[in-house]
Design a protein around this motif. Structure first.
Motif, PDB file in Angstrom:
ATOM      1  N   GLY A   1      57.216  37.139   5.327  1.00  0.00           N
ATOM      2  CA  GLY A   1      57.393  38.128   4.267  1.00  0.00           C
ATOM      3  C   GLY A   1      56.486  39.330   4.461  1.00  0.00           C
ATOM      4  N   TYR A   2      55.240  39.069   4.873  1.00  0.00           N
ATOM      5  CA  TYR A   2      54.315  40.169   5.161  1.00  0.00           C
ATOM      6  C   TYR A   2      54.842  41.006   6.325  1.00  0.00           C
ATOM      7  CZ  TYR A   2      50.436  42.791   6.971  1.00  0.00           C
ATOM      8  OH  TYR A   2      49.665  43.812   7.430  1.00  0.00           O
ATOM      9  N   TRP A   3      55.250  40.325   7.395  1.00  0.00           N
ATOM     10  CA  TRP A   3      55.749  41.015   8.575  1.00  0.00           C
ATOM     11  C   TRP A   3      56.967  41.872   8.240  1.00  0.00           C
ATOM     12  CZ3 TRP A   3      60.463  40.326  11.148  1.00  0.00           C
ATOM     13  CH2 TRP A   3      60.559  40.954  12.386  1.00  0.00           C
ATOM     14  N   LEU A   4      57.880  41.302   7.464  1.00  0.00           N
ATOM     15  CA  LEU A   4      59.071  42.024   7.051  1.00  0.00           C
ATOM     16  C   LEU A   4      58.702  43.246   6.201  1.00  0.00           C
ATOM     17  CD1 LEU A   4      62.174  42.057   7.053  1.00  0.00           C
ATOM     18  CD2 LEU A   4      62.077  40.628   4.999  1.00  0.00           C
ATOM     19  N   GLY A   5      57.777  43.063   5.268  1.00  0.00           N
ATOM     20  CA  GLY A   5      57.320  44.181   4.439  1.00  0.00           C
ATOM     21  C   GLY A   5      56.673  45.277   5.257  1.00  0.00           C
ATOM     22  N   GLU A   6      55.921  44.883   6.255  1.00  0.00           N
ATOM     23  CA  GLU A   6      55.286  45.858   7.145  1.00  0.00           C
ATOM     24  C   GLU A   6      56.342  46.658   7.907  1.00  0.00           C
ATOM     25  OE1 GLU A   6      51.746  47.172   9.527  1.00  0.00           O
ATOM     26  OE2 GLU A   6      51.665  45.535   8.119  1.00  0.00           O
ATOM     27  N   LYS A   7      57.341  45.973   8.430  1.00  0.00           N
ATOM     28  CA  LYS A   7      58.419  46.653   9.158  1.00  0.00           C
ATOM     29  C   LYS A   7      59.175  47.609   8.243  1.00  0.00           C
ATOM     30  CE  LYS A   7      57.905  44.682  13.132  1.00  0.00           C
ATOM     31  NZ  LYS A   7      57.390  45.416  14.275  1.00  0.00           N
ATOM     32  N   ILE A   8      59.486  47.165   7.041  1.00  0.00           N
ATOM     33  CA  ILE A   8      60.214  48.021   6.090  1.00  0.00           C
ATOM     34  C   ILE A   8      59.370  49.234   5.696  1.00  0.00           C
ATOM     35  CG2 ILE A   8      61.151  48.129   3.742  1.00  0.00           C
ATOM     36  CD1 ILE A   8      61.998  45.163   4.150  1.00  0.00           C
ATOM     37  N   SER A   9      58.085  49.014   5.448  1.00  0.00           N
ATOM     38  CA  SER A   9      57.230  50.136   5.059  1.00  0.00           C
ATOM     39  C   SER A   9      57.094  51.135   6.198  1.00  0.00           C
ATOM     40  CB  SER A   9      55.858  49.654   4.575  1.00  0.00           C
ATOM     41  OG  SER A   9      55.089  49.163   5.656  1.00  0.00           O
ATOM     42  N   ASN A  10      57.045  50.654   7.433  1.00  0.00           N
ATOM     43  CA  ASN A  10      56.978  51.572   8.581  1.00  0.00           C
ATOM     44  C   ASN A  10      58.260  52.396   8.706  1.00  0.00           C
ATOM     45  OD1 ASN A  10      54.390  50.878   9.339  1.00  0.00           O
ATOM     46  ND2 ASN A  10      55.057  49.317  10.775  1.00  0.00           N
ATOM     47  N   LEU A  11      59.400  51.777   8.427  1.00  0.00           N
ATOM     48  CA  LEU A  11      60.659  52.509   8.491  1.00  0.00           C
ATOM     49  C   LEU A  11      60.746  53.581   7.395  1.00  0.00           C
ATOM     50  CD1 LEU A  11      63.259  49.662   9.151  1.00  0.00           C
ATOM     51  CD2 LEU A  11      62.647  51.539  10.699  1.00  0.00           C
ATOM     52  N   ILE A  12      60.276  53.237   6.200  1.00  0.00           N
ATOM     53  CA  ILE A  12      60.384  54.159   5.076  1.00  0.00           C
ATOM     54  C   ILE A  12      59.339  55.268   5.141  1.00  0.00           C
ATOM     55  CG2 ILE A  12      60.093  54.321   2.564  1.00  0.00           C
ATOM     56  CD1 ILE A  12      61.355  51.529   2.382  1.00  0.00           C
ATOM     57  N   LEU A  13      58.122  54.906   5.485  1.00  0.00           N
ATOM     58  CA  LEU A  13      57.019  55.865   5.386  1.00  0.00           C
ATOM     59  C   LEU A  13      56.767  56.673   6.660  1.00  0.00           C
ATOM     60  CD1 LEU A  13      54.549  53.623   3.374  1.00  0.00           C
ATOM     61  CD2 LEU A  13      56.081  55.400   2.504  1.00  0.00           C
ATOM     62  N   ASN A  14      57.330  56.254   7.768  1.00  0.00           N
ATOM     63  CA  ASN A  14      57.096  57.012   9.027  1.00  0.00           C
ATOM     64  C   ASN A  14      58.280  57.800   9.433  1.00  0.00           C
ATOM     65  OD1 ASN A  14      54.498  56.145   9.284  1.00  0.00           O
ATOM     66  ND2 ASN A  14      55.050  54.367  10.505  1.00  0.00           N
TER      67      ASN A  14
END
Length: 80
Positions: free
Chosen positions: A67-80
């Motif tokens: 869940g952490y890994w998935l959240g990190e990937k999603i946040s990188n897609l949205i914020l970068n």
């Protein structure tokens, strides 16, 4: 701050899904284990089977890590 929120949300969603699935399977969740512990005391440990131990101490933390890994990937897609 938004990154942490997205990661936390992903962990929460994964945890809810995981708890729903294990409830259907019949394994102990942390809530069920704590309830059993409050009723039975230390003898609660003897009431768990090997699959409950594997779930609570190996699989569940691993799934929350996903869940952490998935959240990190999603946040990188949205914020970068």
């Amino acid at each position: 701050m938004i990154r942490l929120y997205i990661i936390g949300l992903a962990i929460l969603i994964i945890a809810i899904l995981a708890n729903g699935i294990i409830a259907k399977i019949g394994l102990k969740s942390w809530y069920g284990f704590i309830e059993l512990l409050s009723k039975e005391g230390s003898s609660a440990f003897s009431k768990l089977n090997i699959f409950d131990y594997l779930w609570l101490f190996i699989a569940y933390p691993f799934i929350l890590g996903i869940g952490y890994w998935l959240g990190e990937k999603i946040s990188n897609l949205i914020l970068n």
